[in-house]
Design an enzyme around this catalytic site. Structure first.
Site, short mmCIF file in Angstrom:
data_model
loop_
_atom_site.label_atom_id
_atom_site.label_comp_id
_atom_site.label_asym_id
_atom_site.label_seq_id
_atom_site.Cartn_x
_atom_site.Cartn_y
_atom_site.Cartn_z
N CYS A 13 0.86 -1.19 0.00
CA CYS A 13 0.00 0.00 0.00
C CYS A 13 0.89 1.23 0.00
CB CYS A 13 -0.98 -0.02 1.18
SG CYS A 13 -0.21 -0.04 2.81
N ARG A 59 -2.32 -0.91 5.52
CA ARG A 59 -3.49 -1.43 4.80
C ARG A 59 -3.12 -2.72 4.07
NH1 ARG A 59 -5.13 3.77 1.39
NH2 ARG A 59 -2.90 4.08 1.63
#
Lengths: 337, 280
Positions: free
Chosen positions: B237, B242
């Protein structure tokens, strides 16, 4: 002595809170009237007024909701100041500033403590104002990674205080509490109806908690279902404190689409140029949300060119709390080239 | 059909039932640690992603020694069952999960729905009390370095096409319209994505309430995106949290055996001199 509205002598600041007998002012838009050319040509008689909510005692439209929220908590015996034998129970609320400032000011007078949870992007002036009003302020950051539209941060943290420390805090929750709507059904709506002699045809406001739009629309539509309720929203990814794009409305339970005739989107940068225009050409020291609403009204009226009618636009608060936002978006104001 | 490793994911009800279990230790990892101070799951300790799970001098994960010290100070033992939860859909909690696994902790679980689900359920207690646990002497015995991708593995994946590359950032970041979301301090010199990467934003793996989608939905999601089953997979990410969330989905919910988190992510790759970048 009770309030004397002709001499404007009050026994306490609470008597200054607006209502039908003591409304916030309506001021006619003159120089910047969107239909000035049509009026000059005799093809329109449309009147447009700004409702100056910054004339409320704590400086914004949020005085209305905050006073109803506090009144409800007091009636339930849910808040109290510190006592000799009992620690006080105060208020915790997620806020972009204005509700918190009103709540904190009123709570402080009553000796009740207030904790405001604010997102980082709220202007510094508002954070300082919250502290001046007596609030403890928690600034939540999402600087490490953004989560647009998730609605968790400030709301979740306020809920955490209320759940984990329920003996110390209660959360009025302006996003779900019908008292927010009721405040506008009882005050803003009747004020506008009386001030315009029932002639209002267009009402312009923004979307945030949606207490204003839902409450005023409920009242006005009951009086005359043909009154157009127009909500003005900033473009996605906006930087206008205190208001929401419709994609951000999932956090509020007070939005009622059935009461709204149109949602008009305005490029959010216009909030700042429009506010500046109002300051410089109408002498109305409007903040960016008022600027956005006025720009929405301008777009609708120039598009539809009504031959007659009367519009009222909510001017939520004034520009003084947004000096940093104004200079960020209009750098020339800071004297920069 | 159930998740590949159903034990790795626990419900809020399971956590409530195990609040008093001495072998279960609960760890909160948030974007903003003020959340923990306002109220947390009883008995939970908080680890700060920024200051406690990252090396404070080099850009790197916390060192083996520091991880041992951190867990010892929290009184965590290698035999404990660790339950992680946090705000923002467990992004940072998932990073914590990945780090515990990287340093070889055996029994690690993620609380489905994270902090917001716990908060929303009236029967789940929340407290501001902080429990002082007796210190332990945590020792790491094995490091699972194969859970982590570094630049050489990413470049090899580009050159040989031997791995699936999953970009979990927003579409605008993937296409190169923006380098990073507005206001972010950690950014990169260039916009775009790793050549050959498939775009599957993390949010597509969760339901409205933050709980994970069903195994069938997740399988369909990655199949549609063009993920080839059986191939090694690398998720990335912007700063690695994430992608930890997606790494958890791929490895523990879907059972992708060779799955790595590229924690350097775009703030490393987008700054590399000479690294190939795609924009589309």
């Amino acid at each position: 002595m009770s309030a004397n509205l002709s001499t404007r002598v009050f026994d306490s600041v609470f008597e200054m809170l607006p209502n039908e007998a003591n409304p916030s002012p309506l001021v006619r838009i003159n120089t910047l009237h969107p239909l000035a050319a049509e009026i000059a040509a005799g093809t329109s008689t449309f009147e447009l007024f700004a409702k100056l909510e910054w004339m409320n005692p704590f400086g914004s439209v949020k005085d209305r909701a905050a006073s109803y929220l506090i009144r409800e908590l007091e009636a339930k015996g849910a808040i109290w100041p510190d006592k000799a034998d009992k620690k006080g129970r105060g208020i915790v609320e997620p806020t972009s500033g204005n509700t918190g400032i009103s709540l904190a000011a009123m709570a402080s007078v009553k000796g009740v403590h207030m904790r405001a949870i604010v997102p980082e992007k709220v202007p510094e002036e508002k954070k300082v104002m919250l502290r001046i009003a007596g609030a403890d302020v928690d600034v939540l950051t999402d600087a490490m990674c953004p989560s647009p539209g998730m609605g968790e941060g400030a709301l979740g943290m306020a809920r955490s205080y209320a759940k984990a420390q329920g003996d110390r805090y209660v959360m009025p929750n302006q996003y779900e509490n019908h008292a927010n709507v009721q405040a506008h059904i009882d005050t803003t709506g009747p004020e506008i109806w009386r001030q315009t002699g029932g002639k209002i045809t267009h009402f312009f406001t923004s979307l945030g908690t949606c207490g204003t739009v839902t409450g005023v629309a409920t009242f006005l539509k009951a009086k005359n279902k043909n009154i157009k309720i127009i909500a003005v929203q900033p473009s996605a990814g906006h930087d206008v404190p205190g208001i929401r794009n419709k994609d951000e409305l999932h956090v509020t339970k007070l939005f009622d689409a059935s009461l709204i005739d149109e949602i008009i989107e305005v490029p959010f940068e216009k909030a700042y140029t429009s506010a500046l225009g109002l300051c410089q050409r109408e002498g109305l020291f409007a903040g960016p949300s008022s600027g956005l609403i006025f720009e929405g009204a301008r777009m609708v009226l120039q598009r539809d060119k009504p031959a007659q009618g009367l519009g009222v636009a909510i001017f939520c608060d004034n520009v003084f709390k947004y000096i940093s936002s104004m200079t960020k978006h209009l750098p020339a104001l800071a004297g920069e080239p | 059909m159930s998740y590949a490793f159903p034990d790795a994911l626990v419900s809020t009800n399971w956590v409530k039932e195990n609040l008093k279990s001495p072998a279960v230790r609960i760890v909160e990892v948030d974007v903003d640690t003020k959340q923990y101070g306002a109220g947390h799951v009883p008995g939970a300790v908080a680890f700060n992603w920024n200051t406690q799970l990252q090396d404070q001098i080099n850009r790197d994960i916390i060192s083996k020694d520091d991880f041992e010290k951190l867990l010892s100070s929290a009184g965590i033992k290698p035999t404990d069952t660790i339950v992680l939860y946090g705000d923002n859909n467990n992004w940072f909690a998932a990073y914590g999960f990945w780090l515990f696994k990287y340093y070889g902790h055996a029994d690690v679980r993620l609380m489905n729905g994270g902090r917001s689900k716990w908060l929303a359920e009236d029967d789940k207690p929340l407290t501001a009390d902080v429990v002082a646990f007796a210190k332990s002497d945590y020792k790491i015995t094995a490091i699972n370095a194969d859970l982590r991708a570094k630049v050489p593995q990413v470049l090899e994946a580009i050159a040989t096409r031997n791995s699936n590359l999953i970009d979990v950032r927003s579409t605008d970041e993937f296409t190169g319209k923006i380098i990073a979301p507005p206001g972010m301090t950690e950014t990169a010199q260039r916009a775009g994505h790793v050549p050959g990467a498939k775009s599957v934003p993390w949010a597509q793996t969760v339901n409205q309430d933050g709980t994970f989608k069903s195994v069938d939905d997740l399988r369909a999601l990655y199949k549609t995106a063009g993920l080839i089953e059986g191939k090694p997979t690398i998720a990335y990410c912007r700063i690695g949290e994430r992608s930890s969330h997606t790494w958890f989905v791929l490895k523990y919910l879907l059972g992708v055996q060779d799955c790595k988190n590229y924690d350097g992510s775009w703030t490393e790759y987008g700054n590399l001199i000479g690294a190939p970048i795609e924009r589309s």
